[in-house]
Design an enzyme around this catalytic site. Structure first.
Site, PDB file in Angstrom:
ATOM      1  N   GLY A  27       2.355   8.387  -8.290  1.00 23.94           N
ATOM      2  CA  GLY A  27       3.006   7.289  -7.567  1.00 23.94           C
ATOM      3  C   GLY A  27       2.047   6.120  -7.432  1.00 23.94           C
ATOM      4  O   GLY A  27       1.068   6.010  -8.185  1.00 23.94           O
ATOM      5  N   VAL A  34       1.248  21.260  -8.778  1.00 19.37           N
ATOM      6  CA  VAL A  34       0.099  21.920  -8.168  1.00 19.37           C
ATOM      7  C   VAL A  34       0.618  22.921  -7.138  1.00 19.37           C
ATOM      8  O   VAL A  34       1.442  22.572  -6.292  1.00 19.37           O
ATOM      9  CB  VAL A  34      -0.832  20.893  -7.506  1.00 19.37           C
ATOM     10  CG1 VAL A  34      -1.967  21.582  -6.769  1.00 19.37           C
ATOM     11  CG2 VAL A  34      -1.377  19.936  -8.550  1.00 19.37           C
ATOM     12  N   GLU A  44      19.229  -1.132   3.025  1.00 15.44           N
ATOM     13  CA  GLU A  44      19.551  -1.493   1.641  1.00 15.44           C
ATOM     14  C   GLU A  44      20.799  -0.782   1.153  1.00 15.44           C
ATOM     15  O   GLU A  44      21.684  -1.388   0.533  1.00 15.44           O
ATOM     16  CB  GLU A  44      18.395  -1.085   0.713  1.00 15.44           C
ATOM     17  CG  GLU A  44      17.180  -1.979   0.782  1.00 15.44           C
ATOM     18  CD  GLU A  44      15.904  -1.291   0.298  1.00 15.44           C
ATOM     19  OE1 GLU A  44      14.854  -1.928   0.343  1.00 15.44           O
ATOM     20  OE2 GLU A  44      15.955  -0.104  -0.114  1.00 15.44           O
ATOM     21  N   ASP A  47       1.584   8.094   1.087  1.00 16.25           N
ATOM     22  CA  ASP A  47       2.438   8.583   2.168  1.00 16.25           C
ATOM     23  C   ASP A  47       1.964   9.904   2.761  1.00 16.25           C
ATOM     24  O   ASP A  47       2.397  10.289   3.850  1.00 16.25           O
ATOM     25  CB  ASP A  47       3.871   8.780   1.659  1.00 16.25           C
ATOM     26  CG  ASP A  47       4.605   7.459   1.495  1.00 16.25           C
ATOM     27  OD1 ASP A  47       4.037   6.417   1.872  1.00 16.25           O
ATOM     28  OD2 ASP A  47       5.738   7.470   1.001  1.00 16.25           O
ATOM     29  N   ALA A  85       4.449   0.706  -0.095  1.00 21.78           N
ATOM     30  CA  ALA A  85       3.815   0.664  -1.412  1.00 21.78           C
ATOM     31  C   ALA A  85       2.463  -0.067  -1.396  1.00 21.78           C
ATOM     32  O   ALA A  85       1.489   0.442  -1.974  1.00 21.78           O
ATOM     33  CB  ALA A  85       4.759   0.035  -2.434  1.00 21.78           C
TER      34      ALA A  85
END
Lengths: 421, 421
Positions: free
Chosen positions: A13, A79, A171, A300, A315
């Site tokens: 990310g 992982v 949104e 995050d 972000a």
């Protein structure tokens, strides 16, 4: 011979990818591990869910992004455990990998406040698969309404509840209102899509609670102008296939979308370090983990206080954290001290729908059309190296002028109901 | 009061959609029924499977295409039976519908010559869901090869067999060769994707058997130049998870794609009329069904001899059949005689890969780069009313010059292995 230091980065990310890129010229060998083959521009994921963009517009293969960075190997894998004593991670498909430095940036998923049975009725939005599932539900709901002759059941198919009025919820609600009022108008023969009810349910007192109160008020006004019912201060007490319940009322709705809780990736638990209530790792000032100076957490999955308030899970913070971890690793390799991480707040944007947004740039606050253009420019600009910015712009320009949404294609219905042949 | 004649059209492919549009000004009420919400431009479906285009580039919602044609109601549903005596069709989700005229154009699916256990190992390509499944398999195979340390198992992940050398098989093989040799070069660290083996297996004596022999030879040469092993005259005797078997050899390959058999939609069987071996309906000269002058079959579901050879199962034939059925219905409503259907052969095109194609225009035959440009122009031109021809062109232009493929995003992996949450 001293071997090249091995850096393992978990998650492609914003945090993981920015750390990887910031180590491009370092004398390290990097292994970047992700479950997905692509980096996802998550701020526009709601556009895929609402059929405005298609997946490749906002996602690019990690291998492709990093093809010229020769010190990186990309692994498509998951992982399963971290062994900080042996300095080794275990993988689902590959042999275990040793590390000298480890960055865990596996992000967050949605959480249902302990009500895991809500998940099947109220999908959340974190991955492209989530986005396709939500798109399918939204488009199918209008189809079902058209096929339904009973007025009450039809109304339930035309009722949409979005739980949580953070940026994603706002949104989704704003875009759904646009779809119902404009995109689908004239296409149905029995129902009037503009009669659809879009309810934005928020337990807290206001929408966009991380914004200043005056912008929350503006956002509420803009949502209401788009036709969204904003319902604050009411916690959901139940969600099932037929609708949602609040403390004192029942709302029949066949489509419920979850934009409320967020929980850290379960990988954090395998670290054996203290976690906060949402499962995030409390990191040190240099983003390392207490007791393990060569293990870092960013994005995050990390929680950190700065000037008395938490660094937000957005972000820009993830990118800054990723780049900072790379800086710390480079300093360590050069045997130099590394500075503490400082989050530089570049501002806070949220879009609400067609020509409606709110912007908070370190106190410079504005909303409406200007904010929307600002939001659009910022997001197109930040769609990193996808070589399709032009296509995204054309798609948006066309859908802006025609109210149409290009990607209104229902796929994957079969796999939900039956096994593939 | 004489009520408006009811026309029911099953299937929103080329035949069904062209019939619907050709009845736009007729005094009829049309119900168009499809299982999918979109019309699909099937000739470019292989581009979605090979990550060159994304779904919305080649698909558009039927409702959207027909939103201005007020005499049409679109239903998202599946026809379960046809009762020609009662003049009624049964649906999965809606109440039965009466018709005065019925057109069945539900097309074909892939068939495995009675070896239905091959289906799970060798997916075919008919729907967007199929295309996504094939895309996932192709991209995942390279990832698995990268993760595999055993040379033999790695080679099996890098071996791709395409069964059937008709247009779809040739397109898939040529494009796969391009992906392996160009698109993925430099992206992997352990494998060399250009070492991938692409085998095109055909039981018959030549590729593209519906083309003149000289063009088959050209196609074979162009395939070989792209790096495809063309293997004709060899029937597959077994397909399993590890590879394919011919009469006298075994080929380990973890990715097998099916482009061989086609079977008519099972709906034909419920009509109680004679079918050919592939399950298609032998239609009358006006495309009606023997004994049922108000029931028509068109497109891939119909079989009809003309000048001693069958009308081919290609998009132009389906469009012409659909338009013809509309003409017959209009003639009947005007109590006038309708002409017999005549297929007008506009030519036969097949693309092979980057800058390689074959064209047969009523005897004018050419191949190579010129044929490829001709094929490209024809296909972009025929991408009906999708309002994204420009975007498709840009995507193609970019991937042409950069060898990149925009849509290399793996989605939907979870749903194959576990139930969604």
């Amino acid at each position: 011979m001293a071997s090249t230091p091995r850096v393992v980065i978990v998650g492609g990310g914003f945090a993981g990818l920015w750390a990887t890129r910031a180590l491009a010229r370092a004398a390290v060998q990097i292994t970047l591990i992700d479950r997905c083959n692509h980096h996802l521009f998550q701020p526009l994921l709601y556009q895929v869910a609402t059929a405005g963009l298609s997946a490749p517009d906002i996602a690019a293969p990690l291998r492709h992004i990093l093809r010229r960075q020769r010190n990186v190997t990309v692994l498509l894998d998951e992982v399963t455990a971290v062994d900080t004593d042996a300095q080794q991670i275990a993988l689902h498909r590959h042999a275990p990998i040793d590390y000298d430095y480890l960055l865990i940036a596996s992000g967050a998923t949605h959480a249902y406040f302990g009500q895991s049975q809500w998940a099947e009725h109220a999908p959340g939005l974190k991955t492209l698969d989530d986005a396709f599932a939500i798109r399918r539900r939204i488009l199918t709901a209008f189809e079902r309404a058209e096929a339904e002759s009973d007025p009450q059941r039809r109304a339930a198919w035309l009722s949409f509840v979005i739980v949580g009025a953070g940026p994603t919820g706002v949104e989704l609600a704003g875009t759904l209102a646009e779809i119902a009022r404009h995109t689908l108008s004239k296409e149905f023969r029995r129902i009037d899509p503009s009669q659809a009810r879009i309810v934005l349910a928020e337990a807290g007192p206001r929408v966009l609670s991380t914004f200043p109160e005056q912008l929350s008020d503006k956002a509420r006004e803009q949502l209401q102008a788009l036709g969204v019912e904003v319902c604050t201060g009411q916690a959901i007490t139940a969600i099932d296939a037929e609708g949602v319940s609040f403390a004192d009322q029942r709302l029949p709705a066949r489509t419920v979308l979850w934009a409320a809780g967020v929980a850290a990736s379960p990988l954090a638990r395998t670290l054996n370090v203290p976690l906060d209530r949402a499962g995030r790792v409390q990191v040190q000032a240099d983003l390392s983990v207490a007791g393990h100076p060569n293990v870092f957490v960013a994005g995050d999955l990390a929680t950190l206080q700065q000037d008395g308030k938490p660094v937000p899970g957005v972000a820009p913070a993830a990118k800054q954290m990723g780049a900072h971890v790379a800086r710390v690793i480079r300093s360590r390799l050069a045997a130099q001290p590394a500075p503490a991480f400082r989050y530089s707040d570049v501002g806070n944007l949220a879009t609400i729908g067609r020509m409606a947004a709110v912007v908070d740039l370190r106190g410079l606050r504005f909303s409406g059309l200007l904010a929307w253009w600002f939001w659009l420019a910022a997001h197109v600009f930040f769609l990193i190296g996808f070589r399709n910015r032009l296509v995204v712009l054309i798609n948006w320009a066309v859908s802006y002028w025609t109210y149409q949404r290009n990607a209104r294609i229902i796929v994957g219905t079969r796999s939900e109901t039956e096994k593939p042949p």
